[in-house]
Write an enzyme that holds these catalytic residues in place. Structure first.
Site, mmCIF file in Angstrom:
data_model
loop_
_atom_site.group_PDB
_atom_site.id
_atom_site.type_symbol
_atom_site.label_atom_id
_atom_site.label_comp_id
_atom_site.label_asym_id
_atom_site.label_seq_id
_atom_site.Cartn_x
_atom_site.Cartn_y
_atom_site.Cartn_z
ATOM 1 N N SER A 1 1.251 -7.575 -0.861
ATOM 2 C CA SER A 1 1.945 -8.609 -0.071
ATOM 3 C C SER A 1 1.038 -9.770 0.321
ATOM 4 O O SER A 1 1.520 -10.759 0.864
ATOM 5 C CB SER A 1 2.608 -8.000 1.160
ATOM 6 N N THR B 1 0.827 -1.209 0.000
ATOM 7 C CA THR B 1 0.000 0.000 0.000
ATOM 8 C C THR B 1 0.859 1.255 0.000
ATOM 9 O O THR B 1 0.447 2.298 -0.523
ATOM 10 C CB THR B 1 -0.935 -0.021 1.227
ATOM 11 N N THR C 1 1.629 -4.283 4.335
ATOM 12 C CA THR C 1 1.449 -4.602 5.755
ATOM 13 C C THR C 1 0.903 -6.015 5.985
ATOM 14 O O THR C 1 1.069 -6.573 7.060
ATOM 15 C CB THR C 1 0.463 -3.613 6.416
ATOM 16 N N ASP C 2 0.239 -6.598 4.954
ATOM 17 C CA ASP C 2 -0.542 -7.808 5.214
ATOM 18 C C ASP C 2 0.290 -9.032 5.611
ATOM 19 O O ASP C 2 -0.160 -9.851 6.416
ATOM 20 C CB ASP C 2 -1.426 -8.137 4.006
HETATM 21 C C1 SIN Z 1 -0.267 -5.267 1.057
HETATM 22 O O1 SIN Z 1 -0.031 -5.918 2.069
HETATM 23 O O2 SIN Z 1 0.501 -5.255 0.071
HETATM 24 C C2 SIN Z 1 -1.521 -4.479 0.960
HETATM 25 C C3 SIN Z 1 -1.947 -3.919 2.265
HETATM 26 C C4 SIN Z 1 -0.997 -2.928 2.843
HETATM 27 O O3 SIN Z 1 0.139 -2.753 2.454
HETATM 28 O O4 SIN Z 1 -1.436 -2.272 3.835
#
Ligand code: SIN
Length: 339
Positions: free
Chosen positions: A53, A7, A86-87
């Protein structure tokens, strides 16, 4: 700086709709160009991957480890910053921590709001991470720079799907707080990111290409009869890999429904390695059998594991435990059973 997407590199169609966006749209060069405050810092950048991710895995991890190891080995590199979604960040953080155990800062950073959204948190997180990586006072080791905090990899968890402060630290807690890229109020006092697990001895540049050993995660719950375990054991994916391991997120201190426990015993008899952890979002399982290890379940992994021995516990979240077991299996010269 190494980029993998997420993100932090995402674009929203409308700046006021931060949940409607596509992750991994901007390259690391674009993220850097948006931060004129970094002028004066000598930053090299490389796009190792560009993905949401949720799709992370060994296909990216294998080259990522090799690139991180190569950059860390350069004497002129003071630290690395890795942008990541973050995922699955907590899984990659554990992988990097366990395989590289770097003596320089390797700082992951991320964002909950895409780069083009109002109130995007990526730029300040990236600024903090890059400034800290260049600071000789930065603690060596893998850590997450997020929301003005420096968090240790062990037990790190994303706990909230939207909140800006989405991550909770594990038992090693917060390593410090960041203001203007400087580490303040470090708790505990500055020092390397703690490493209290036995080294794996894996060569980061010599890991086999994907696919890596097949390890799945499942949970104990009301009416858990273990049918899923039997299905997983019988299943042969297209690449032919047998099920090498199972991580079971148990109830409470890693307890299992009796139907599930019986199915897991069948899986172990077929050579599948089974580790127990807890489905609870806080705390760590404590193996009452591990008296010698002072209740440190990671140390338990050195115990011989007869198929009829009690299922070993591991004091990690199910997701980090899965990474740990995959790495233990990769570290075995020819065998599949760690210990
Ligand atoms: C991801 O994990 O690539 C999408 C969600 C995020 O980064 O918050």
């Amino acid at each position: 700086m190494l980029g993998t997407g997420g993100t932090i590199a995402g674009l929203a169609d409308r700046p006021d709709q931060p949940l409607v966006y596509r992750a991994a749209q901007q390259g690391v060069d674009v993220l850097l160009a948006a931060l004129p405050e970094l002028q004066g810092l000598a930053i090299e950048h490389e796009q190792v991957a560009q993905l949401d991710s949720k799709d992370m895995g060994a296909v990216v991890w294998q080259p990522l480890l090799a690139r991180c190891a190569a950059q860390l080995a350069r004497p002129e590199v003071s630290g690395l910053v890795l942008t990541h979604g973050t995922d699955t960040l907590e899984e990659s953080a554990w992988l990097l921590h366990r395989v590289l155990a770097p003596r320089k800062p390797l700082l992951l950073t991320a964002a909950m709001r895409p780069a083009s959204a109002r109130g995007a948190d990526g730029p300040v997180n990236l600024l903090d991470a890059l400034r800290l990586a260049a600071d000789p006072a930065a603690p060596p080791g893998v850590a997450l720079v997020f929301g003005g905090e420096l968090l240790a990899p062990r037990g790190l968890r994303k706990l909230h799907p939207q909140r800006l402060s989405a991550f909770a630290p594990g038992p090693q807690g917060r390593l410090g707080e960041l203001y203007g890229g400087r580490l303040r109020r470090p708790v505990p006092p500055p020092g390397p990111v703690p490493v209290d697990e036995p080294p794996l001895g894996l060569d980061p540049a010599g890991l086999p290409p994907a696919p890596w050993p097949r390890v799945e995660v499942l949970a104990s719950h009301a009416d858990a009869d273990g049918a899923l375990v039997d299905v997983l054991c019988a299943h042969r994916p297209a690449d032919g890999r047998p099920l090498a391991g199972l991580i079971v997120a148990g109830t409470g201190n890693g307890t299992l429904h009796r139907g599930l426990a019986a199915a897991l015993a069948r899986a172990r008899a077929q050579g599948c390695v089974v580790w127990r952890t807890s489905r609870l979002p806080e705390g760590e399982v404590i193996d009452p059998e591990a008296v010698d290890a002072g209740g440190q379940p990671l140390a338990d992994l050195a115990r011989p594991m007869a198929p009829d021995a009690p299922l070993p516990c591991i004091a990690l979240s199910p997701w980090q435990a899965r990474v740990e077991l995959v790495l233990r299996l990769l570290a075995q010269p020819g065998g599949r059973r760690p210990g």
